[in-house]
Scaffold this motif. Sequence first.
Motif, PDB file in Angstrom:
ATOM      1  N   ALA A  18      16.411  20.359  21.312  1.00  0.00           N
ATOM      2  CA  ALA A  18      14.802  20.611  21.087  1.00  0.00           C
ATOM      3  C   ALA A  18      13.699  21.789  22.170  1.00  0.00           C
ATOM      4  O   ALA A  18      12.857  21.959  21.932  1.00  0.00           O
ATOM      5  N   THR A  19      13.974  21.542  22.935  1.00  0.00           N
ATOM      6  CA  THR A  19      13.563  22.758  24.427  1.00  0.00           C
ATOM      7  C   THR A  19      13.452  24.289  23.774  1.00  0.00           C
ATOM      8  O   THR A  19      13.129  24.937  23.216  1.00  0.00           O
ATOM      9  N   LEU A  22      11.786  24.507  20.266  1.00  0.00           N
ATOM     10  CA  LEU A  22       9.838  24.780  20.871  1.00  0.00           C
ATOM     11  C   LEU A  22       9.391  25.438  21.782  1.00  0.00           C
ATOM     12  O   LEU A  22       8.622  26.604  21.107  1.00  0.00           O
ATOM     13  N   THR A  28       5.903  20.912  15.297  1.00  0.00           N
ATOM     14  CA  THR A  28       6.263  19.970  15.385  1.00  0.00           C
ATOM     15  C   THR A  28       7.005  18.799  14.644  1.00  0.00           C
ATOM     16  O   THR A  28       8.035  18.853  15.179  1.00  0.00           O
ATOM     17  N   ASP A  32      10.138  18.207  14.907  1.00  0.00           N
ATOM     18  CA  ASP A  32      10.874  16.217  15.116  1.00  0.00           C
ATOM     19  C   ASP A  32      11.924  15.899  14.092  1.00  0.00           C
ATOM     20  O   ASP A  32      12.622  14.750  14.339  1.00  0.00           O
ATOM     21  N   LEU A  48       9.851  11.339  19.753  1.00  0.00           N
ATOM     22  CA  LEU A  48       9.809  12.748  20.313  1.00  0.00           C
ATOM     23  C   LEU A  48       7.771  12.354  20.329  1.00  0.00           C
ATOM     24  O   LEU A  48       7.776  12.644  18.893  1.00  0.00           O
ATOM     25  N   ILE A  50       5.252  15.740  21.717  1.00  0.00           N
ATOM     26  CA  ILE A  50       5.362  17.530  21.700  1.00  0.00           C
ATOM     27  C   ILE A  50       3.859  17.626  21.690  1.00  0.00           C
ATOM     28  O   ILE A  50       3.092  17.977  21.161  1.00  0.00           O
ATOM     29  N   PHE A  55       7.128  17.635  26.273  1.00  0.00           N
ATOM     30  CA  PHE A  55       7.420  17.033  25.537  1.00  0.00           C
ATOM     31  C   PHE A  55       8.162  16.186  26.147  1.00  0.00           C
ATOM     32  O   PHE A  55       8.862  15.765  27.520  1.00  0.00           O
TER      33      PHE A  55
END
Length: 260
Positions: A18-19, A22, A28, A32, A48, A50, A55
């Motif tokens: 996710a890092t 993003l 977003t 997700d 999640l 964000i 997040f």
Amino acid sequence: MKEKPHIQAVTDFLIEYATKMLSIGTYTARIDRCVGRIARAYGYDVSLTIFVRNFTISVMDPLDNSIRRTYVKSTATSVVNFRLISELSALSWQIYDDRFSLEVAKEHFADIITHQNNSFAKTLIFITFANSAFCKLFGGDLGAVISVFVATFIGFYCRFLLAKFSVNLKLQYIIVSFISSFIAYLGVHFGFSTTPDVAIGSSILFMMPGIFMINSIFDILNENILVGISRAFSTGILILCIAIGVYMTLSISNIGLIGV
């Protein structure tokens, strides 16, 4: 995948995934969906939330809600990379469809993020030619095209150097927009071009944060209102920084604001 991996190992992988998603400019809803798809593949539920710079992720075992992990993580903005977005999204489907073990998924993830598809030099050349083509498309003469070519080449390289030394993003936009627009103005000042409005206007097109604006619209349409509005405001500030840099050029030149 024969056995359910430990929740901590899955959570660590989801955080890393996710890092990265993003940081490279993914909107977003896509993050997700991809994170949720991976979590379900390993038998877990995930929640999640964000924001622009961080997040919150919560992973839990649907069979036993007492087994859960919750973390708040911050992210650093990186260069928008459509190749990475596409390949990481595809990885989430591979994990879900082919039932990759967690170790195999980590290996694929590492291969994707370490593979450098485009060098900086290649990107620099393509962006320089693209910006020059826009100048011609908007009615610029040959002198304006050449001026924009030089302005874009120097401006983009300066932006790369400023980012390398971790200069504030807003300050980067002000400095680079001034440098690019001023170099384009020099082409007009020395008589190479008779279309100053097109030359100066085209010289800063490569800086326009279109991806961030599109992401903000997607977020709002997908009911991620808070992060969408935050991204829209951030984008507006960057556009204002570009305007400040161009205004600095206009203020020290003999080209009137109305003319440009």
